[in-house]
Design a protein around this motif. Structure first.
Motif, PDB file in Angstrom:
ATOM      1  N   ASP A 172      21.811  -2.430  42.664  1.00 60.41           N
ATOM      2  CA  ASP A 172      22.423  -1.446  41.758  1.00 60.41           C
ATOM      3  C   ASP A 172      23.232  -0.459  42.583  1.00 60.41           C
ATOM      4  O   ASP A 172      22.931  -0.220  43.748  1.00 60.41           O
ATOM      5  CB  ASP A 172      21.327  -0.651  41.022  1.00 60.41           C
ATOM      6  CG  ASP A 172      20.610  -1.517  40.001  1.00 60.41           C
ATOM      7  OD1 ASP A 172      21.203  -2.520  39.556  1.00 60.41           O
ATOM      8  OD2 ASP A 172      19.444  -1.196  39.685  1.00 60.41           O
ATOM      9  N   ARG A 174      24.277   2.941  44.073  1.00 61.75           N
ATOM     10  CA  ARG A 174      23.540   4.172  44.379  1.00 61.75           C
ATOM     11  C   ARG A 174      24.305   5.340  43.770  1.00 61.75           C
ATOM     12  O   ARG A 174      25.494   5.518  44.073  1.00 61.75           O
ATOM     13  CB  ARG A 174      23.411   4.323  45.898  1.00 61.75           C
ATOM     14  CG  ARG A 174      22.580   5.522  46.306  1.00 61.75           C
ATOM     15  CD  ARG A 174      22.325   5.520  47.806  1.00 61.75           C
ATOM     16  NE  ARG A 174      21.305   4.561  48.152  1.00 61.75           N
ATOM     17  CZ  ARG A 174      20.182   4.861  48.834  1.00 61.75           C
ATOM     18  NH1 ARG A 174      19.956   6.082  49.237  1.00 61.75           N
ATOM     19  NH2 ARG A 174      19.303   3.936  49.115  1.00 61.75           N
ATOM     20  N   ARG A 206      16.332  10.520  41.900  1.00 63.44           N
ATOM     21  CA  ARG A 206      14.909  10.169  41.882  1.00 63.44           C
ATOM     22  C   ARG A 206      14.667   8.981  40.957  1.00 63.44           C
ATOM     23  O   ARG A 206      13.946   8.037  41.301  1.00 63.44           O
ATOM     24  CB  ARG A 206      14.128  11.402  41.401  1.00 63.44           C
ATOM     25  CG  ARG A 206      12.676  11.343  41.629  1.00 63.44           C
ATOM     26  CD  ARG A 206      12.016  12.527  40.916  1.00 63.44           C
ATOM     27  NE  ARG A 206      10.638  12.170  40.661  1.00 63.44           N
ATOM     28  CZ  ARG A 206       9.649  12.450  41.497  1.00 63.44           C
ATOM     29  NH1 ARG A 206       9.875  13.125  42.581  1.00 63.44           N
ATOM     30  NH2 ARG A 206       8.430  12.050  41.231  1.00 63.44           N
ATOM     31  N   ALA A 207      15.327   9.006  39.794  1.00 62.60           N
ATOM     32  CA  ALA A 207      15.165   7.904  38.821  1.00 62.60           C
ATOM     33  C   ALA A 207      15.712   6.598  39.416  1.00 62.60           C
ATOM     34  O   ALA A 207      15.134   5.523  39.222  1.00 62.60           O
ATOM     35  CB  ALA A 207      15.897   8.249  37.525  1.00 62.60           C
ATOM     36  N   TYR A 208      16.806   6.701  40.161  1.00 61.87           N
ATOM     37  CA  TYR A 208      17.394   5.510  40.796  1.00 61.87           C
ATOM     38  C   TYR A 208      16.393   4.894  41.786  1.00 61.87           C
ATOM     39  O   TYR A 208      16.156   3.687  41.786  1.00 61.87           O
ATOM     40  CB  TYR A 208      18.707   5.908  41.498  1.00 61.87           C
ATOM     41  CG  TYR A 208      19.132   4.981  42.609  1.00 61.87           C
ATOM     42  CD1 TYR A 208      19.777   3.772  42.326  1.00 61.87           C
ATOM     43  CD2 TYR A 208      18.887   5.300  43.950  1.00 61.87           C
ATOM     44  CE1 TYR A 208      20.159   2.910  43.361  1.00 61.87           C
ATOM     45  CE2 TYR A 208      19.274   4.454  44.973  1.00 61.87           C
ATOM     46  CZ  TYR A 208      19.895   3.265  44.683  1.00 61.87           C
ATOM     47  OH  TYR A 208      20.261   2.414  45.701  1.00 61.87           O
ATOM     48  N   GLU A 210      13.162   5.259  41.846  1.00 66.56           N
ATOM     49  CA  GLU A 210      12.003   4.784  41.093  1.00 66.56           C
ATOM     50  C   GLU A 210      12.290   3.392  40.518  1.00 66.56           C
ATOM     51  O   GLU A 210      11.481   2.477  40.632  1.00 66.56           O
ATOM     52  CB  GLU A 210      11.701   5.773  39.960  1.00 66.56           C
ATOM     53  CG  GLU A 210      10.242   5.854  39.616  1.00 66.56           C
ATOM     54  CD  GLU A 210       9.913   7.192  38.943  1.00 66.56           C
ATOM     55  OE1 GLU A 210      10.850   7.869  38.449  1.00 66.56           O
ATOM     56  OE2 GLU A 210       8.730   7.533  38.921  1.00 66.56           O
ATOM     57  N   ALA A 211      13.498   3.247  39.943  1.00 66.62           N
ATOM     58  CA  ALA A 211      13.873   1.966  39.317  1.00 66.62           C
ATOM     59  C   ALA A 211      13.959   0.854  40.360  1.00 66.62           C
ATOM     60  O   ALA A 211      13.760  -0.316  40.046  1.00 66.62           O
ATOM     61  CB  ALA A 211      15.215   2.122  38.605  1.00 66.62           C
ATOM     62  N   ARG A 212      14.267   1.200  41.615  1.00 65.57           N
ATOM     63  CA  ARG A 212      14.347   0.191  42.696  1.00 65.57           C
ATOM     64  C   ARG A 212      12.994  -0.126  43.301  1.00 65.57           C
ATOM     65  O   ARG A 212      12.887  -0.910  44.227  1.00 65.57           O
ATOM     66  CB  ARG A 212      15.167   0.748  43.867  1.00 65.57           C
ATOM     67  CG  ARG A 212      16.605   0.800  43.703  1.00 65.57           C
ATOM     68  CD  ARG A 212      17.187   1.407  44.959  1.00 65.57           C
ATOM     69  NE  ARG A 212      17.566   0.368  45.923  1.00 65.57           N
ATOM     70  CZ  ARG A 212      17.770   0.584  47.210  1.00 65.57           C
ATOM     71  NH1 ARG A 212      17.598   1.774  47.724  1.00 65.57           N
ATOM     72  NH2 ARG A 212      18.138  -0.391  48.004  1.00 65.57           N
ATOM     73  N   GLY A 213      11.954   0.597  42.863  1.00 68.05           N
ATOM     74  CA  GLY A 213      10.628   0.384  43.433  1.00 68.05           C
ATOM     75  C   GLY A 213      10.443   1.109  44.765  1.00 68.05           C
ATOM     76  O   GLY A 213       9.480   0.854  45.490  1.00 68.05           O
ATOM     77  N   PRO A 216       9.795   7.472  45.004  1.00 69.08           N
ATOM     78  CA  PRO A 216      10.704   8.386  44.306  1.00 69.08           C
ATOM     79  C   PRO A 216      10.757   9.757  44.986  1.00 69.08           C
ATOM     80  O   PRO A 216       9.733  10.419  45.122  1.00 69.08           O
ATOM     81  CB  PRO A 216      10.109   8.471  42.895  1.00 69.08           C
ATOM     82  CG  PRO A 216       8.714   7.974  42.999  1.00 69.08           C
ATOM     83  CD  PRO A 216       8.547   7.218  44.283  1.00 69.08           C
TER      84      PRO A 216
END
Ligand SMILES: Cc1cc2nc3c(=O)[nH]c(=O)nc-3n(C[C@H](O)[C@H](O)[C@H](O)COP(=O)(O)O)c2cc1C
Length: 247
Positions: A172, A174, A206-208, A210-213, A216
């Motif tokens: 995704d 950044r 932070r959400a980005y 988190e979504a990548r594992g 965060p």
């Protein structure tokens, strides 16, 4: 009326660093073409103070991968390059013309700017052909060893590496700071405004992660962690030892 999105903008906007590649080689003709595109970038007074070293020797690549982190992509990517600021040829011509190279700190700054304009043009050209890439600042972990491995002469300043190949991943994008945080009119904003922009971006960042594992973290805490201590403190004396005048 605003200009419509075009292929160049699409290429720029679809950038993401790629760190895993297929085994497909990078065609020699493509390298020649992207270097020509790199050279088409603006250059201060045409000094063209850069060079690009393609490293093909497997043992040298392995050692650069090691000193860069280790970062396995440096060894495994189909192609690996080192981008250098280059005042070597300027030193040579100044001497041949009966003088000496005395460009001072400005000469070093110009070489970093020129090399980076060249490298970014080259990167966009690669991406426009469907290649993926990642810059590698990790090479600056041990510039003495890198310089010895590549047998670089005085006046050549390695800046960063570049791994290139056909992407074997599609990460995704950044997220970046909002445009309003980097584009100002007439005046730099006050600190309260800067903080407002950062706070909004912190949540997105932070959400980005988190979504990548990934762990965060906010952008603020990442930056404070990274920039709250001296980075690669020997750099100035290394570049001075290679002939740069940083005074
Ligand atoms: C000069 C420079 C050096 C970099 N060095 C490394 C590196 O050593 N290792 C790495 O994995 N990524 C490296 N990167 C990639 C950045 O981490 C990446 O560009 C940034 O996180 C933004 O992500 P994006 O390129 O996917 O948009 C470097 C980028 C630049 C511009």
């Amino acid at each position: 009326m605003a200009t419509k999105i075009n292929e160049t903008l699409e290429t720029l906007l679809s950038h993401r660093s790629v760190r895993r590649f297929t085994d497909d080689p990078v065609a020699a003709a493509d390298i020649e073409r992207v270097v020509t595109a790199g050279q088409a970038a603006s250059t201060s007074s045409a000094v063209q103070a850069y060079c690009l070293i393609r490293v093909t020797d497997a043992s040298v690549r392995e050692q650069i991968a090691e000193l860069s982190g280790p970062q396995a992509m440096v060894e495994k990517a189909p192609a690996f390059f080192v981008v250098c600021g280059d005042a070597r040829r300027h030193r040579l011509v100044c001497e041949r013309e009966g003088g000496a190279y005395k460009a001072g700190f400005e000469g070093f700054v110009v070489s970093v700017i020129d090399a980076t304009l060249f490298a970014q043009n080259l990167a966009v050209a690669f991406e426009s052909m469907g290649y993926g890439l990642c810059f590698v600042g990790g090479i600056r972990n041990d510039l003495e060893r890198l310089t010895a491995l590549l047998e670089l002469p005085e006046g050549v300043y390695p800046l960063y590496g570049l791994v290139v190949g056909r992407p074997d991943q599609s990460p995704d994008a950044r997220p970046r700071l909002p445009v309003s945080a980097v584009l100002f009119e007439d005046r730099y904003p006050d600190d309260a405004t800067v903080f407002e922009q950062i706070d909004a971006y912190d949540a997105v960042y932070r959400a980005y992660l988190e979504a990548r594992g990934a762990t965060p973290k906010t952008w603020s805490s990442s930056m404070a962690g990274k920039l709250g201590k001296p980075l690669r403190p020997g750099l100035a004396s290394f570049y001075e030892g290679r002939g740069a005048d940083l005074s």
